[in-house]
Design an enzyme around this catalytic site. Structure first.
Site, short mmCIF file in Angstrom:
data_model
loop_
_atom_site.label_atom_id
_atom_site.label_comp_id
_atom_site.label_asym_id
_atom_site.label_seq_id
_atom_site.Cartn_x
_atom_site.Cartn_y
_atom_site.Cartn_z
N SER A 15 0.83 -1.21 0.00
CA SER A 15 0.00 0.00 0.00
C SER A 15 0.87 1.27 0.00
O SER A 15 0.47 2.28 -0.59
CB SER A 15 -0.98 0.01 1.18
OG SER A 15 -0.32 0.18 2.39
N HIS A 112 9.47 3.28 8.24
CA HIS A 112 9.42 2.42 9.42
C HIS A 112 8.28 2.89 10.32
O HIS A 112 8.15 4.09 10.58
CB HIS A 112 10.76 2.51 10.17
CG HIS A 112 10.80 1.63 11.38
ND1 HIS A 112 10.92 0.27 11.31
CD2 HIS A 112 10.71 1.93 12.70
CE1 HIS A 112 10.92 -0.24 12.53
NE2 HIS A 112 10.79 0.75 13.40
N GLY A 146 23.18 -0.07 9.87
CA GLY A 146 22.44 -0.50 11.06
C GLY A 146 20.94 -0.55 10.75
O GLY A 146 20.43 0.31 10.03
#
Ligand code: GRF
Length: 196
Positions: A15, A112, A146
């Protein structure tokens, strides 16, 4: 205005990818989608991309077993073939090796579902609820070696309501992500274009 050739990496529903494709349908958007790539052949987002007229390809990670670098070499070949200039990870669920990240560093971004630097990794909403946080959100950031660790480009937040669950929070956050990601990608494009 230069439109950077954009590849979007997905693993599922797609999406956020769809939100990027919709934004990039505007002729003055600074990225032009050239490829949608999924590590899962059954990702629903592949069909969505094809319907939008964007080349879509699955490179299944499973046959590569533990050889992450061989999988990434296959992805890299497809990305280069498409002339990729900037990569947006959109629900791409494979951890990338430092070698791949370094190759694309400064040209690859991710979304995120937390207000980074809080809650890197998985189960972000459960962790925000467990901590008694007043707000949750999403972050778009440059990808660095990272995990969920690179420089932040843009964030959006929303209040956590009484009775919220990880699912209710994820559902309310999704439209927020869909507004955030195209804006943040445009900013990232400006940075990349200014450099070249
Ligand atoms: C989004 O919540 C995104 O923040 C996270 O994975 C989810 C992907 O959803 N990285 P979709 O595939 O874009 O619908």
């Amino acid at each position: 205005m230069k439109r950077l050739k954009l590849a979007i990496l997905i693993s599922g529903r797609g999406s956020n990818m769809e939100a990027l494709l919709k934004a990039a349908a505007a002729p003055d958007y600074p990225a032009k989608p050239v490829l949608v790539l999924s590590n899962r052949p059954d990702a629903a987002g592949l069909e969505t991309a094809l319907e939008a007229g964007v080349p879509a390809l699955a490179i299944d990670h499973k046959p590569y077993g533990k050889d992450r670098e061989a999988f990434e070499r296959a992805m890299d070949a497809a990305l280069s073939e498409a002339g990729t200039e900037i990569i947006a990870l959109a629900g791409f669920m494979r951890v990338l090796t430092p070698r791949f990240v370094e190759k694309w560093q400064g040209r690859m971004i991710n979304i995120h579902p937390s207000l980074l630097p809080k809650y890197k990794g998985l189960d972000t909403h459960q962790r925000a609820l467990d901590a008694g946080d007043a707000e949750a959100g999403a972050t778009v950031h440059w990808v660095s070696p990272g995990v969920d660790d690179g420089e932040i480009i843009q964030q959006a937040s929303l209040p956590i309501l009484p009775g919220d669950t990880p699912d209710s929070l994820a559902a309310r956050l999704l439209p927020v992500e869909h507004r955030l990601y195209p804006e943040a990608l445009a900013k990232a494009c400006a940075v990349v274009s200014a450099r070249t």
